[in-house]
Design a protein around this motif. Sequence first.
Motif, PDB file in Angstrom:
ATOM      1  N   CYS A  52       0.847  -1.195   0.000  1.00  0.00           N
ATOM      2  CA  CYS A  52       0.000   0.000   0.000  1.00  0.00           C
ATOM      3  C   CYS A  52       0.878   1.239   0.000  1.00  0.00           C
ATOM      4  CB  CYS A  52      -0.914  -0.003   1.225  1.00  0.00           C
ATOM      5  SG  CYS A  52      -1.997  -1.451   1.311  1.00  0.00           S
ATOM      6  N   PRO A  83      -4.089   4.639   2.637  1.00  0.00           N
ATOM      7  CA  PRO A  83      -3.289   3.457   2.271  1.00  0.00           C
ATOM      8  C   PRO A  83      -2.775   2.695   3.494  1.00  0.00           C
ATOM      9  CG  PRO A  83      -2.644   5.377   0.985  1.00  0.00           C
ATOM     10  CD  PRO A  83      -3.514   5.875   2.089  1.00  0.00           C
ATOM     11  N   VAL A  86      -5.543   0.606   4.956  1.00  0.00           N
ATOM     12  CA  VAL A  86      -5.747  -0.625   4.194  1.00  0.00           C
ATOM     13  C   VAL A  86      -4.694  -1.665   4.563  1.00  0.00           C
ATOM     14  CG1 VAL A  86      -5.758  -1.648   1.873  1.00  0.00           C
ATOM     15  CG2 VAL A  86      -6.920   0.533   2.283  1.00  0.00           C
ATOM     16  N   ALA A  87      -3.435  -1.215   4.693  1.00  0.00           N
ATOM     17  CA  ALA A  87      -2.357  -2.152   5.043  1.00  0.00           C
ATOM     18  C   ALA A  87      -2.621  -2.807   6.395  1.00  0.00           C
ATOM     19  CB  ALA A  87      -1.015  -1.416   5.059  1.00  0.00           C
ATOM     20  N   SER A  97       0.807  -7.673   4.296  1.00  0.00           N
ATOM     21  CA  SER A  97       0.789  -6.323   3.739  1.00  0.00           C
ATOM     22  C   SER A  97       2.052  -5.572   4.093  1.00  0.00           C
ATOM     23  CB  SER A  97      -0.432  -5.549   4.247  1.00  0.00           C
ATOM     24  OG  SER A  97      -0.351  -5.326   5.643  1.00  0.00           O
ATOM     25  N   HIS A 178      -1.571  -1.193  -4.081  1.00  0.00           N
ATOM     26  CA  HIS A 178      -2.752  -0.367  -3.823  1.00  0.00           C
ATOM     27  C   HIS A 178      -2.362   1.062  -3.488  1.00  0.00           C
ATOM     28  CE1 HIS A 178      -6.680   0.849  -2.350  1.00  0.00           C
ATOM     29  NE2 HIS A 178      -6.085   1.311  -1.266  1.00  0.00           N
ATOM     30  N   TYR A 179      -3.143   2.032  -4.008  1.00  0.00           N
ATOM     31  CA  TYR A 179      -2.869   3.436  -3.724  1.00  0.00           C
ATOM     32  C   TYR A 179      -4.120   4.283  -3.877  1.00  0.00           C
ATOM     33  CZ  TYR A 179      -2.367   3.253  -8.844  1.00  0.00           C
ATOM     34  OH  TYR A 179      -2.567   3.015 -10.182  1.00  0.00           O
ATOM     35  N   ASP A 306     -11.770   2.174   3.741  1.00  0.00           N
ATOM     36  CA  ASP A 306     -10.472   1.490   3.762  1.00  0.00           C
ATOM     37  C   ASP A 306     -10.610   0.072   4.310  1.00  0.00           C
ATOM     38  OD1 ASP A 306      -9.415   3.935   2.904  1.00  0.00           O
ATOM     39  OD2 ASP A 306      -9.128   4.606   4.969  1.00  0.00           O
TER      40      ASP A 306
END
Length: 368
Positions: A52, A83, A86-87, A97, A178-179, A306
């Motif tokens: 991320c 981000p 999400v991680a 992650s 992912h971003y 997220d």
Amino acid sequence: MTAIAVTNVRASGFSCPPPLTSFARFTCVKGRAIPAPGAGLSETDQSSLVVCFGELLIDFVPTVNGVSLAEAPAFKKAPGGAPANVAVGIARLGGSSAFLGKVGEDEFGYMLANILKENNVKTEGMRFDPGARTALAFVTLRSDGEREFMFYRNPSADMLLEESELDLNLIRKAKIFHYGSISLITEPCKSAHIAAAKAAKDAGVVISYDPNLRLPLWPSADAAREGILSIWEIADIIKISEEEISFLTQGEDPYDDNVVRKLYHPNLKLLLVTEGPDGCRYYTKEFSGRVEGVKVDAVDTTGAGDAFVAGVLSQLALDLSLLQKEDKLRDALKFANACGALTVTERGAIPALPTREAVLNAILKSVA
């Protein structure tokens, strides 16, 4: 890691086992999937890594809802940044992650790095800037739990990540990269973002994009629209909200499938539209549909999107065939909806992100 097989049965619309069995052991009780005793993730396969990229910051959240920033009696300090959320969300769910971005060489920066490590997020891609502070955001919570933001970035360290500081080997190891779009607003981070995405694409990594519109950070609405769409067509998976559809289409109806399909580019594998408590819609080349949400009492919606993304990517990282199998994708999205729902029941983003067991329990209660 090979999942333990259990009998596939249906329980109130949720299959047993769901796609979660790709990273956990489950057993069926009265047709329902629950974690087996002692089950858990052993050593996660490197090929399931989600990297991320972007911002990591401190959210200051009022301790009461429905007041302005000036009226708030106190604030709760919470780690955030989409981000990074999400991680952490993926790691909490048992996935693998890493976070790639920059913070200040200050107390908040070190605190955030430690929080990622405590949550089993790989941090070798993190950088520390001695000349800039870690970003701060004050988040106003309305009485309905929705948010308004005030950012302190003058500039903040996340804006100053340079292409030369990228850990390209980490990016190339990923299954999914992912971003969001905030890292596209200013240089040098914009160039670093584009270089990182190119490295991922060249390595055959699946690209996931959540624009995460924060209009006050952009010079203008037109600049935001242009910036967000500038990298639209390299993404394999895109998650957007109803608000973002209206913004990107300049006011068109976000509930009209024809409007949504205008945003579907030829190489896209999955377009997801989140609808808050109502769940989500999904679009692929072959099929589309809606998955209902899990009803909860919202306290703070920070991080809900997220958490949803983490729920989806944690499963896709281990089984990309979900993109072609509608039944399995629907189960994955039901899980992701529950991730988002649980996150809004607590204040802050990272502190509220759920574990795999909590999500499964919420799903079982919702179908009981």
